[in-house]
Design a protein around this motif. Structure first.
Motif, PDB file in Angstrom:
ATOM      1  N   GLU A 234       0.818  -1.223   0.000  1.00  0.00           N
ATOM      2  CA  GLU A 234       0.000   0.000   0.000  1.00  0.00           C
ATOM      3  C   GLU A 234       0.846   1.265   0.000  1.00  0.00           C
ATOM      4  O   GLU A 234       0.528   2.232  -0.680  1.00  0.00           O
ATOM      5  CB  GLU A 234      -0.942   0.004   1.206  1.00  0.00           C
ATOM      6  N   ILE A 235       1.934   1.268   0.778  1.00  0.00           N
ATOM      7  CA  ILE A 235       2.741   2.485   0.866  1.00  0.00           C
ATOM      8  C   ILE A 235       3.918   2.477  -0.113  1.00  0.00           C
ATOM      9  O   ILE A 235       4.657   3.453  -0.185  1.00  0.00           O
ATOM     10  CB  ILE A 235       3.230   2.745   2.310  1.00  0.00           C
TER      11      ILE A 235
ATOM     12  N   GLN B 139      10.031   5.805  13.218  1.00  0.00           N
ATOM     13  CA  GLN B 139       9.261   6.584  12.254  1.00  0.00           C
ATOM     14  C   GLN B 139       8.186   5.784  11.542  1.00  0.00           C
ATOM     15  O   GLN B 139       7.446   6.336  10.751  1.00  0.00           O
ATOM     16  CB  GLN B 139      10.204   7.183  11.210  1.00  0.00           C
ATOM     17  N   ALA B 140       8.113   4.495  11.775  1.00  0.00           N
ATOM     18  CA  ALA B 140       7.124   3.644  11.103  1.00  0.00           C
ATOM     19  C   ALA B 140       5.890   3.498  11.994  1.00  0.00           C
ATOM     20  O   ALA B 140       5.954   3.771  13.197  1.00  0.00           O
ATOM     21  CB  ALA B 140       7.731   2.275  10.808  1.00  0.00           C
ATOM     22  N   PRO B 141       4.776   3.061  11.419  1.00  0.00           N
ATOM     23  CA  PRO B 141       3.589   2.823  12.244  1.00  0.00           C
ATOM     24  C   PRO B 141       3.910   1.825  13.351  1.00  0.00           C
ATOM     25  O   PRO B 141       4.725   0.928  13.173  1.00  0.00           O
ATOM     26  CB  PRO B 141       2.570   2.218  11.274  1.00  0.00           C
ATOM     27  N   LYS B 142       3.265   1.981  14.473  1.00  0.00           N
ATOM     28  CA  LYS B 142       3.489   1.097  15.610  1.00  0.00           C
ATOM     29  C   LYS B 142       2.943  -0.289  15.321  1.00  0.00           C
ATOM     30  O   LYS B 142       1.897  -0.444  14.712  1.00  0.00           O
ATOM     31  CB  LYS B 142       2.808   1.642  16.864  1.00  0.00           C
TER      32      LYS B 142
ATOM     33  N   ASN C 200       1.847  -5.268  20.181  1.00  0.00           N
ATOM     34  CA  ASN C 200       2.319  -6.505  20.813  1.00  0.00           C
ATOM     35  C   ASN C 200       3.510  -7.133  20.109  1.00  0.00           C
ATOM     36  O   ASN C 200       3.715  -8.327  20.166  1.00  0.00           O
ATOM     37  CB  ASN C 200       1.177  -7.533  20.884  1.00  0.00           C
ATOM     38  N   GLY C 201       4.289  -6.334  19.395  1.00  0.00           N
ATOM     39  CA  GLY C 201       5.458  -6.847  18.705  1.00  0.00           C
ATOM     40  C   GLY C 201       5.132  -7.669  17.470  1.00  0.00           C
ATOM     41  O   GLY C 201       6.025  -8.221  16.846  1.00  0.00           O
ATOM     42  N   GLN C 202       3.864  -7.769  17.121  1.00  0.00           N
ATOM     43  CA  GLN C 202       3.474  -8.525  15.937  1.00  0.00           C
ATOM     44  C   GLN C 202       3.771  -7.712  14.687  1.00  0.00           C
ATOM     45  O   GLN C 202       3.843  -6.502  14.736  1.00  0.00           O
ATOM     46  CB  GLN C 202       1.980  -8.829  15.956  1.00  0.00           C
ATOM     47  N   VAL C 203       3.943  -8.401  13.598  1.00  0.00           N
ATOM     48  CA  VAL C 203       4.153  -7.705  12.337  1.00  0.00           C
ATOM     49  C   VAL C 203       2.782  -7.518  11.690  1.00  0.00           C
ATOM     50  O   VAL C 203       2.437  -8.117  10.697  1.00  0.00           O
ATOM     51  CB  VAL C 203       5.137  -8.462  11.429  1.00  0.00           C
ATOM     52  N   ARG C 204       1.976  -6.710  12.354  1.00  0.00           N
ATOM     53  CA  ARG C 204       0.652  -6.346  11.881  1.00  0.00           C
ATOM     54  C   ARG C 204       0.436  -4.882  12.270  1.00  0.00           C
ATOM     55  O   ARG C 204       0.901  -4.424  13.293  1.00  0.00           O
ATOM     56  CB  ARG C 204      -0.436  -7.184  12.541  1.00  0.00           C
ATOM     57  N   VAL C 205      -0.270  -4.167  11.438  1.00  0.00           N
ATOM     58  CA  VAL C 205      -0.532  -2.752  11.681  1.00  0.00           C
ATOM     59  C   VAL C 205      -2.031  -2.543  11.578  1.00  0.00           C
ATOM     60  O   VAL C 205      -2.660  -3.023  10.639  1.00  0.00           O
ATOM     61  CB  VAL C 205       0.201  -1.874  10.633  1.00  0.00           C
ATOM     62  N   SER C 206      -2.585  -1.818  12.525  1.00  0.00           N
ATOM     63  CA  SER C 206      -4.022  -1.543  12.435  1.00  0.00           C
ATOM     64  C   SER C 206      -4.265  -0.533  11.312  1.00  0.00           C
ATOM     65  O   SER C 206      -3.427   0.325  11.028  1.00  0.00           O
ATOM     66  CB  SER C 206      -4.573  -1.004  13.752  1.00  0.00           C
ATOM     67  N   ARG C 207      -5.390  -0.668  10.660  1.00  0.00           N
ATOM     68  CA  ARG C 207      -5.761   0.246   9.573  1.00  0.00           C
ATOM     69  C   ARG C 207      -5.748   1.684  10.089  1.00  0.00           C
ATOM     70  O   ARG C 207      -5.241   2.584   9.432  1.00  0.00           O
ATOM     71  CB  ARG C 207      -7.142  -0.152   9.032  1.00  0.00           C
ATOM     72  N   ALA C 208      -6.293   1.907  11.284  1.00  0.00           N
ATOM     73  CA  ALA C 208      -6.358   3.265  11.834  1.00  0.00           C
ATOM     74  C   ALA C 208      -4.963   3.839  12.058  1.00  0.00           C
ATOM     75  O   ALA C 208      -4.712   5.009  11.746  1.00  0.00           O
ATOM     76  CB  ALA C 208      -7.154   3.259  13.142  1.00  0.00           C
TER      77      ALA C 208
ATOM     78  N   LEU D  22      -2.169   2.952  10.493  1.00  0.00           N
ATOM     79  CA  LEU D  22      -1.540   3.186   9.198  1.00  0.00           C
ATOM     80  C   LEU D  22      -2.073   4.467   8.568  1.00  0.00           C
ATOM     81  O   LEU D  22      -1.299   5.290   8.078  1.00  0.00           O
ATOM     82  CB  LEU D  22      -1.773   1.998   8.254  1.00  0.00           C
ATOM     83  N   ASP D  23      -3.389   4.654   8.615  1.00  0.00           N
ATOM     84  CA  ASP D  23      -3.975   5.863   8.032  1.00  0.00           C
ATOM     85  C   ASP D  23      -3.484   7.118   8.748  1.00  0.00           C
ATOM     86  O   ASP D  23      -3.154   8.121   8.109  1.00  0.00           O
ATOM     87  CB  ASP D  23      -5.504   5.788   8.076  1.00  0.00           C
ATOM     88  N   ALA D  24      -3.403   7.067  10.084  1.00  0.00           N
ATOM     89  CA  ALA D  24      -2.928   8.224  10.853  1.00  0.00           C
ATOM     90  C   ALA D  24      -1.464   8.512  10.548  1.00  0.00           C
ATOM     91  O   ALA D  24      -1.069   9.665  10.380  1.00  0.00           O
ATOM     92  CB  ALA D  24      -3.118   7.977  12.351  1.00  0.00           C
ATOM     93  N   TRP D  25      -0.653   7.457  10.449  1.00  0.00           N
ATOM     94  CA  TRP D  25       0.764   7.634  10.132  1.00  0.00           C
ATOM     95  C   TRP D  25       0.927   8.232   8.742  1.00  0.00           C
ATOM     96  O   TRP D  25       1.698   9.158   8.547  1.00  0.00           O
ATOM     97  CB  TRP D  25       1.477   6.285  10.237  1.00  0.00           C
ATOM     98  N   TRP D  26       0.186   7.702   7.771  1.00  0.00           N
ATOM     99  CA  TRP D  26       0.287   8.194   6.393  1.00  0.00           C
ATOM    100  C   TRP D  26      -0.121   9.660   6.326  1.00  0.00           C
ATOM    101  O   TRP D  26       0.510  10.455   5.640  1.00  0.00           O
ATOM    102  CB  TRP D  26      -0.565   7.322   5.483  1.00  0.00           C
ATOM    103  N   GLU D  27      -1.168  10.020   7.051  1.00  0.00           N
ATOM    104  CA  GLU D  27      -1.625  11.415   7.082  1.00  0.00           C
ATOM    105  C   GLU D  27      -0.530  12.319   7.654  1.00  0.00           C
ATOM    106  O   GLU D  27      -0.276  13.403   7.120  1.00  0.00           O
ATOM    107  CB  GLU D  27      -2.902  11.531   7.907  1.00  0.00           C
TER     108      GLU D  27
END
Length: 59
Positions: free
Chosen positions: A15-16, A31-34, A37-45, A47-52
């Motif tokens: 996506e990015i 500098q990347a989205p959080k 729990n250390g998982q390699v998963r990012v919540s949609r919210a 990711l959208d906030a980080w991208w904004e």
């Protein structure tokens, strides 16, 4: 209440438009989205906030 959509890292990278190595470099610098729990998963919210925030800094 619906659970937040969680994206796998390949979905986020596609996506990015970023390589895995670049993502991990950004993550190491904080500098990347959080990743919850250390998982390699990012919540949609998250990711959208980080991208904004990235587009605001670029403007």
């Amino acid at each position: 209440m619906a659970r937040p959509q969680m994206l796998k890292l390949p979905e986020v990278l596609e996506e990015i438009g970023m390589s895995r190595a670049a993502f991990y470099r950004m993550r190491a610098r904080g500098q990347a989205p959080k990743l919850p729990n250390g998982q390699v998963r990012v919540s949609r919210a998250d990711l959208d906030a980080w991208w904004e925030s990235c587009t605001e800094h670029a403007a």
